[in-house]
Scaffold this motif. Sequence first.
Motif, short mmCIF file in Angstrom:
data_model
loop_
_atom_site.label_atom_id
_atom_site.label_comp_id
_atom_site.label_asym_id
_atom_site.label_seq_id
_atom_site.Cartn_x
_atom_site.Cartn_y
_atom_site.Cartn_z
N ALA A 281 -95.75 -84.64 -83.66
CA ALA A 281 -97.09 -84.31 -83.20
C ALA A 281 -97.03 -83.63 -81.83
CB ALA A 281 -97.94 -85.58 -83.11
N VAL A 282 -98.10 -82.91 -81.49
CA VAL A 282 -98.19 -82.23 -80.20
C VAL A 282 -98.05 -83.25 -79.07
CG1 VAL A 282 -99.64 -80.84 -78.69
CG2 VAL A 282 -99.63 -80.41 -81.15
N ASP A 283 -97.25 -82.91 -78.07
CA ASP A 283 -97.01 -83.74 -76.87
C ASP A 283 -96.29 -85.04 -77.19
OD1 ASP A 283 -98.23 -81.85 -75.22
OD2 ASP A 283 -100.21 -82.78 -75.45
N SER A 284 -95.67 -85.12 -78.34
CA SER A 284 -94.87 -86.30 -78.70
C SER A 284 -93.39 -86.00 -78.49
CB SER A 284 -95.12 -86.70 -80.16
OG SER A 284 -96.46 -87.09 -80.34
N THR A 285 -92.59 -87.07 -78.41
CA THR A 285 -91.17 -86.93 -78.11
C THR A 285 -90.39 -86.33 -79.29
OG1 THR A 285 -91.26 -88.84 -76.64
CG2 THR A 285 -89.09 -88.19 -77.42
N VAL A 286 -89.52 -85.38 -78.97
CA VAL A 286 -88.65 -84.77 -79.97
C VAL A 286 -87.32 -85.54 -79.99
CG1 VAL A 286 -87.41 -82.68 -80.62
CG2 VAL A 286 -89.69 -82.50 -79.65
N LEU A 287 -86.90 -85.96 -81.16
CA LEU A 287 -85.61 -86.64 -81.34
C LEU A 287 -84.67 -85.67 -82.05
CD1 LEU A 287 -86.93 -90.14 -82.47
CD2 LEU A 287 -86.25 -89.41 -80.17
N TRP A 288 -83.79 -85.05 -81.31
CA TRP A 288 -82.96 -83.99 -81.86
C TRP A 288 -81.97 -84.53 -82.90
CZ3 TRP A 288 -85.05 -79.62 -81.19
CH2 TRP A 288 -85.66 -79.25 -79.99
N ASN A 289 -81.88 -83.80 -84.02
CA ASN A 289 -80.86 -84.02 -85.04
C ASN A 289 -79.92 -82.82 -85.01
OD1 ASN A 289 -82.25 -86.39 -86.44
ND2 ASN A 289 -83.82 -84.80 -86.59
N THR A 290 -78.64 -83.07 -85.11
CA THR A 290 -77.67 -81.98 -85.07
C THR A 290 -77.43 -81.44 -86.48
OG1 THR A 290 -76.59 -82.86 -83.11
CG2 THR A 290 -75.34 -81.30 -84.44
N GLY A 291 -77.71 -80.15 -86.65
CA GLY A 291 -77.49 -79.51 -87.94
C GLY A 291 -76.14 -78.85 -88.03
N LEU A 292 -75.69 -78.25 -86.92
CA LEU A 292 -74.41 -77.53 -86.94
C LEU A 292 -73.75 -77.71 -85.58
CD1 LEU A 292 -73.56 -74.08 -88.39
CD2 LEU A 292 -73.04 -74.53 -85.99
N THR A 293 -72.41 -77.89 -85.62
CA THR A 293 -71.63 -78.06 -84.40
C THR A 293 -70.44 -77.12 -84.43
OG1 THR A 293 -72.23 -80.40 -84.24
CG2 THR A 293 -70.31 -79.66 -82.97
N MET A 294 -70.18 -76.48 -83.30
CA MET A 294 -68.95 -75.69 -83.16
C MET A 294 -68.14 -76.27 -82.01
SD MET A 294 -68.31 -71.65 -82.24
CE MET A 294 -68.58 -71.06 -83.91
N ASP A 295 -66.87 -76.55 -82.30
CA ASP A 295 -65.94 -77.00 -81.28
C ASP A 295 -65.38 -75.75 -80.59
OD1 ASP A 295 -63.77 -77.93 -79.77
OD2 ASP A 295 -63.41 -79.58 -81.16
N LEU A 296 -65.73 -75.57 -79.31
CA LEU A 296 -65.36 -74.34 -78.60
C LEU A 296 -63.89 -74.30 -78.19
CD1 LEU A 296 -68.55 -74.01 -76.36
CD2 LEU A 296 -68.07 -72.90 -78.55
N THR A 297 -63.19 -75.39 -78.38
CA THR A 297 -61.76 -75.38 -78.04
C THR A 297 -60.90 -74.81 -79.16
OG1 THR A 297 -61.40 -77.63 -78.87
CG2 THR A 297 -62.08 -77.38 -76.55
N ASN A 298 -61.42 -74.90 -80.43
CA ASN A 298 -60.61 -74.41 -81.54
C ASN A 298 -61.39 -73.60 -82.57
OD1 ASN A 298 -62.07 -76.42 -82.91
ND2 ASN A 298 -60.43 -77.94 -82.62
N GLY A 299 -62.71 -73.52 -82.38
CA GLY A 299 -63.53 -72.73 -83.29
C GLY A 299 -63.96 -73.46 -84.54
N ASN A 300 -63.61 -74.73 -84.70
CA ASN A 300 -64.01 -75.49 -85.88
C ASN A 300 -65.53 -75.63 -85.93
OD1 ASN A 300 -61.35 -75.81 -86.52
ND2 ASN A 300 -61.22 -77.96 -85.89
#
Length: 327
Positions: A281-300
């Motif tokens: 809802a408007v002005d309510s707290t956003v609880l982030w869910n991770t859809g995609l992750t990239m490991d910047l040390t190896n590109g995984n």
Amino acid sequence: KVTLDLNGNVGIGTTAPADLLHVYKGASGGAVHSWDVMALEDNDNAALSILTPATKSGAIFFSDTGGANGQIVYSHVTNAFSLAPNATTGTKMVIASDGNVYLGGSTVTSSAGGRLIFRSPSQLNGEQVGRIEWWNENGAGVMAKISCVREATALAPSALAFYTSANVDTASNSSEGSWTEKMRITSAGSVGIGTPTPVADLDICGADASKSPNIKLTGTAGDVSTTRLHLLAYDTDNSSINFDAYLNDAQTAWVSSDAGSNAQLKKTGDKFYINYDSGVAVDSTVLWNTGLTMDLTNGNVGIGTTAPNGDLQVKYGGSGYAFSILS
């Protein structure tokens, strides 16, 4: 005719001089001041003329036991007025023949510094006295202005407000035109464009519901190296670009700016994330869910997992993996 009364006052044109020297040409209806030594009176316009050759200057000096402490001078050579509040320190303000006003010296190249000071008459909050205004050629209204705005009584924190007008020929703002505030720099250094209360270092709001904020970056034609957007977090390795979400003033939670879905591009440490949430809802707290992750040390890359151990690893809702591509 000249009159000398019993008090030693001299009247020219009057038999009842009101000062030590009273030059009278007609009754003005006014009264002399207690400081006056000389009075010039007329029942029409009155003036005092200082006549000098074209290569000289005329002046008024203000002196005491210390000598000439102040002076107002008009130069017939430069056709300019100069004001020196102290003869020792010299000229501090000049009104030049072109209408320019110079503070601190006689020209814009003077080495002396200058300040233009507006002092508030009271502790009232809001727009203060001494604003800078640009009027149109016939004085119909204000085209643009810059004002100081006091934000609170205690400690007098202040902001700079910038106004522009789309129409000077209106009855708005006491017939000064339709000027409205377009940008503000707060005492905290935050900049608001389209809002007087920015909640971020740069806060841009659309003019109305039909116009969204818009930022355009345009480089020189043919030169792709000149248009860039950089996110540089010097004191923390945590940067993000957020869609329909903002960090609250306390910087403790993300808040949804509209009802629906939210998205985030985020770099933290050596990981890059695409996060999301929905049904907030408007002005309510956003609880982030991770859809995609990239490991910047190896590109995984991981979908459904924040710790991919292969080039591409996809995890379904349970504890297992749909598939992995391992190098």
